[in-house]
Design a protein around this motif. Structure first.
Motif, PDB file in Angstrom:
ATOM      1  N   ILE A  58       0.703  -1.163  -0.072  1.00 19.31           N
ATOM      2  CA  ILE A  58      -0.029  -0.036  -0.031  1.00 19.31           C
ATOM      3  C   ILE A  58       0.801   1.309  -0.071  1.00 19.31           C
ATOM      4  CG2 ILE A  58      -1.583   1.588   1.494  1.00 19.31           C
ATOM      5  CD1 ILE A  58      -2.722  -1.346   2.411  1.00 19.31           C
ATOM      6  N   ALA A  59       1.935   1.386   0.595  1.00 25.37           N
ATOM      7  CA  ALA A  59       2.901   2.453   0.916  1.00 25.37           C
ATOM      8  C   ALA A  59       3.538   2.594  -0.386  1.00 25.37           C
ATOM      9  CB  ALA A  59       4.035   2.136   1.927  1.00 25.37           C
ATOM     10  N   ALA A  60       4.040   1.593  -1.329  1.00 24.16           N
ATOM     11  CA  ALA A  60       4.503   1.858  -2.432  1.00 24.16           C
ATOM     12  C   ALA A  60       3.309   2.252  -3.577  1.00 24.16           C
ATOM     13  CB  ALA A  60       5.068   0.423  -2.794  1.00 24.16           C
ATOM     14  N   ASP A  61       2.289   1.788  -3.543  1.00 23.97           N
ATOM     15  CA  ASP A  61       1.245   2.044  -4.413  1.00 23.97           C
ATOM     16  C   ASP A  61       0.784   3.544  -4.384  1.00 23.97           C
ATOM     17  OD1 ASP A  61       1.367  -0.549  -5.461  1.00 23.97           O
ATOM     18  OD2 ASP A  61      -0.632  -1.087  -4.359  1.00 23.97           O
ATOM     19  N   LEU A  62       0.782   3.991  -3.173  1.00 27.40           N
ATOM     20  CA  LEU A  62       0.432   5.359  -2.925  1.00 27.40           C
ATOM     21  C   LEU A  62       1.207   6.276  -2.693  1.00 27.40           C
ATOM     22  CD1 LEU A  62      -2.379   4.743   0.059  1.00 27.40           C
ATOM     23  CD2 LEU A  62      -2.585   4.893  -2.593  1.00 27.40           C
ATOM     24  N   GLU A  63       2.681   5.861  -2.931  1.00 28.03           N
ATOM     25  CA  GLU A  63       3.977   6.641  -2.774  1.00 28.03           C
ATOM     26  C   GLU A  63       4.001   7.432  -1.351  1.00 28.03           C
ATOM     27  OE1 GLU A  63       4.307   8.785  -6.051  1.00 28.03           O
ATOM     28  OE2 GLU A  63       5.118   7.285  -7.447  1.00 28.03           O
ATOM     29  N   LEU A  64       3.282   6.850  -0.241  1.00 30.38           N
ATOM     30  CA  LEU A  64       3.275   7.283   1.000  1.00 30.38           C
ATOM     31  C   LEU A  64       3.891   6.536   2.191  1.00 30.38           C
ATOM     32  CD1 LEU A  64       1.631   9.614   2.851  1.00 30.38           C
ATOM     33  CD2 LEU A  64      -0.243   7.614   2.894  1.00 30.38           C
ATOM     34  N   PRO A  65       4.927   7.193   2.830  1.00 26.80           N
ATOM     35  CA  PRO A  65       5.815   6.326   3.788  1.00 26.80           C
ATOM     36  C   PRO A  65       4.814   5.779   5.051  1.00 26.80           C
ATOM     37  CG  PRO A  65       6.401   8.552   4.074  1.00 26.80           C
ATOM     38  CD  PRO A  65       5.428   8.597   2.554  1.00 26.80           C
ATOM     39  N   LEU A  66       4.663   4.681   5.317  1.00 29.46           N
ATOM     40  CA  LEU A  66       4.047   4.129   6.597  1.00 29.46           C
ATOM     41  C   LEU A  66       5.081   3.463   7.344  1.00 29.46           C
ATOM     42  CD1 LEU A  66       0.974   2.507   4.365  1.00 29.46           C
ATOM     43  CD2 LEU A  66       1.103   4.500   5.331  1.00 29.46           C
ATOM     44  N   TRP A  67       4.920   3.725   8.636  1.00 29.74           N
ATOM     45  CA  TRP A  67       5.872   3.333   9.615  1.00 29.74           C
ATOM     46  C   TRP A  67       5.609   2.476  10.749  1.00 29.74           C
ATOM     47  CZ3 TRP A  67      10.770   5.802   8.607  1.00 29.74           C
ATOM     48  CH2 TRP A  67      10.557   7.032   7.597  1.00 29.74           C
ATOM     49  N   CYS A  68       5.871   1.363  11.101  1.00 28.54           N
ATOM     50  CA  CYS A  68       5.573   0.703  12.123  1.00 28.54           C
ATOM     51  C   CYS A  68       6.386   1.146  13.303  1.00 28.54           C
ATOM     52  CB  CYS A  68       5.858  -0.739  11.795  1.00 28.54           C
ATOM     53  SG  CYS A  68       5.457  -1.974  13.233  1.00 28.54           S
ATOM     54  N   ILE A  69       5.426   1.565  14.207  1.00 29.84           N
ATOM     55  CA  ILE A  69       6.180   2.273  15.447  1.00 29.84           C
ATOM     56  C   ILE A  69       6.162   1.657  16.837  1.00 29.84           C
ATOM     57  CG2 ILE A  69       5.867   4.806  14.288  1.00 29.84           C
ATOM     58  CD1 ILE A  69       3.454   4.995  16.073  1.00 29.84           C
ATOM     59  N   GLY A  70       5.525   0.513  16.789  1.00 29.82           N
ATOM     60  CA  GLY A  70       5.420  -0.176  18.020  1.00 29.82           C
ATOM     61  C   GLY A  70       4.146  -1.206  18.056  1.00 29.82           C
ATOM     62  N   GLU A  71       3.749  -1.531  19.055  1.00 27.50           N
ATOM     63  CA  GLU A  71       2.569  -2.753  19.154  1.00 27.50           C
ATOM     64  C   GLU A  71       1.623  -2.320  20.363  1.00 27.50           C
ATOM     65  OE1 GLU A  71       6.052  -3.465  21.679  1.00 27.50           O
ATOM     66  OE2 GLU A  71       6.010  -3.510  19.270  1.00 27.50           O
ATOM     67  N   MET A  72       0.379  -3.050  20.023  1.00 28.31           N
ATOM     68  CA  MET A  72      -0.465  -3.045  21.302  1.00 28.31           C
ATOM     69  C   MET A  72       0.005  -4.002  22.229  1.00 28.31           C
ATOM     70  SD  MET A  72      -2.186  -0.802  20.021  1.00 28.31           S
ATOM     71  CE  MET A  72      -3.636  -0.920  21.114  1.00 28.31           C
ATOM     72  N   THR A  73       0.037  -3.826  23.596  1.00 26.01           N
ATOM     73  CA  THR A  73       0.350  -4.839  24.500  1.00 26.01           C
ATOM     74  C   THR A  73      -0.847  -5.012  25.547  1.00 26.01           C
ATOM     75  OG1 THR A  73       1.235  -2.993  25.840  1.00 26.01           O
ATOM     76  CG2 THR A  73       2.691  -3.917  24.323  1.00 26.01           C
ATOM     77  N   ASP A  74      -0.305  -6.224  26.437  1.00 29.17           N
ATOM     78  CA  ASP A  74      -1.364  -6.379  27.570  1.00 29.17           C
ATOM     79  C   ASP A  74      -1.001  -5.413  28.526  1.00 29.17           C
ATOM     80  OD1 ASP A  74      -2.849  -7.558  29.294  1.00 29.17           O
ATOM     81  OD2 ASP A  74      -1.791  -9.216  29.723  1.00 29.17           O
ATOM     82  N   GLY A  75      -2.293  -4.804  28.865  1.00 30.79           N
ATOM     83  CA  GLY A  75      -1.851  -3.736  30.239  1.00 30.79           C
ATOM     84  C   GLY A  75      -3.290  -2.873  30.340  1.00 30.79           C
ATOM     85  N   PRO A  76      -3.163  -1.966  31.254  1.00 32.71           N
ATOM     86  CA  PRO A  76      -4.409  -1.083  31.470  1.00 32.71           C
ATOM     87  C   PRO A  76      -4.918  -0.559  30.201  1.00 32.71           C
ATOM     88  CG  PRO A  76      -2.632  -0.539  33.105  1.00 32.71           C
ATOM     89  CD  PRO A  76      -2.129  -1.387  32.136  1.00 32.71           C
ATOM     90  N   ALA A  77      -6.080  -0.696  29.834  1.00 27.30           N
ATOM     91  CA  ALA A  77      -6.550   0.196  28.644  1.00 27.30           C
ATOM     92  C   ALA A  77      -6.427   1.486  28.627  1.00 27.30           C
ATOM     93  CB  ALA A  77      -8.230  -0.364  28.536  1.00 27.30           C
ATOM     94  N   GLY A  78      -5.863   1.900  27.468  1.00 28.06           N
ATOM     95  CA  GLY A  78      -5.498   3.169  27.068  1.00 28.06           C
ATOM     96  C   GLY A  78      -4.049   3.658  27.708  1.00 28.06           C
TER      97      GLY A  78
END
Length: 322
Positions: free
Chosen positions: A279-299
């Motif tokens: 998708i990033a290549a098709d749209l010529e738009l940088p998309l960055w993976c910056i982390g992950e969802m984890t187990d912990g207090p909501a929010g």
């Protein structure tokens, strides 16, 4: 001086081919496409709070509409219609003509018709309602993220906030930064095509309007998860010759908490990593993976440095009442 209805007719009454009935009556009449659901959003922009009073009215016209289309983009919806209500201290036709030029330029680019609105005298205040369409069950919501899902963001959050700092005289950016950052602030690009491409791939999404950490926290809260953001995975901001420690610190604060970017932040299962790269290549738009969802207090949102140690940030984002 032209009256209210003459001003509306002169500057805002345009053909509305997608509407059964457009401006000029008590209500517009709209017909969604067969089998589609409506997505509806409203945003208000107040002088001195959301934009500087001396902002170029043409750029303000673009931005007033763009920030609403960004909400539709975050849901994966196709923009269709918009209404505009505004208060102005005076009927300045030069200002109104320039504002309308920018507003309708954005409307043309994203294929929306202006189907109604209202004007009144008062402090400068703009309120837009945008309507879009989405296939049933395909909307990108905030409550679909799960533990282990990757967190992504488009573009380069932080540029708009740095542009505001430049205009407010809080910092002197190098010349290439100035153009880039002020442009990001005054003429944001709603990521409509990205939102559409992420249907069936992203598990949750939001547009970054109040700050990356704050908006990511909304996904985490609605999804019942916590968040881990990795500093080393954040998008790279442009560097100039005077990229000193002060600018580096401000750039990071703008990136994490500045807001007004209107990029999309979204989550997705790790197995969608390759699809997101396409998708990033098709749209010529940088998309960055910056982390992950984890187990912990909501929010709960935690930022980790390169040594995997938590980093405290006093400000997470913008809040109108704090």
């Amino acid at each position: 001086m032209a009256g209210e209805f003459a001003l509306i007719d002169k500057y805002f009454a345009r053909p509305t081919p997608s509407a059964i009935l457009g401006p000029g009556d008590d209500c517009a009449l709209l017909q969604p496409s067969p089998g589609m659901q409506l997505a509806v959003t409203t945003d208000m922009l107040v002088a001195g709070t959301h934009f500087l009073p001396d902002t170029d009215p043409k750029n303000l016209g673009w931005k007033a509409l763009a920030v609403n289309l960004s909400d539709l983009a975050a849901m994966g919806a196709v923009p269709r219609w918009v209404t505009l209500a505004g208060a102005m201290p005076a009927a300045d036709e030069t200002w109104i003509a320039s504002f309308a030029e920018g507003f309708f330029a954005c409307a043309r680019e994203y294929g929306v018709d202006v189907v109604g609105g209202d004007t009144t005298k008062g402090p400068l205040n703009l309120c837009i309602t945008a309507l879009g369409e989405i296939e049933p069950g395909q909307a990108l919501r905030r409550d679909g993220a799960q533990i282990g899902h990757q967190i992504w963001v488009s573009g380069r959050p932080g540029l708009a906030s740095l542009g505001l700092a430049q205009l407010q005289g809080r910092i002197e950016l190098p010349a290439p930064w100035q153009r880039l950052c002020i442009g990001a602030l005054e003429k944001p690009r709603p990521r409509v095509a990205l939102g559409r491409a992420l249907r069936g791939i992203a598990s949750a999404a939001i547009d970054v309007s109040d700050g990356l950490l704050a908006d990511l926290g909304h996904i985490a809260e609605r999804s019942g998860c916590a968040v881990a953001v990795r500093l080393v995975q954040l998008p790279h901001l442009p560097k100039g010759d005077n990229y000193d420690a002060v600018l580096r610190k401000l750039a990071l604060e703008c990136q994490l908490a500045g807001g007004d970017d209107y990029e999309l932040c979204f989550t997705a299962p790790a197995e969608q990593h390759v699809a997101i790269g396409r998708i990033a290549a098709d749209l010529e738009l940088p998309l960055w993976c910056i982390g992950e969802m984890t187990d912990g207090p909501a929010g709960e949102v935690t930022v980790f440095d390169p040594d995997d140690k938590p980093v405290e940030f006093e400000r997470k984002g913008f809040d109108h009442f704090s």
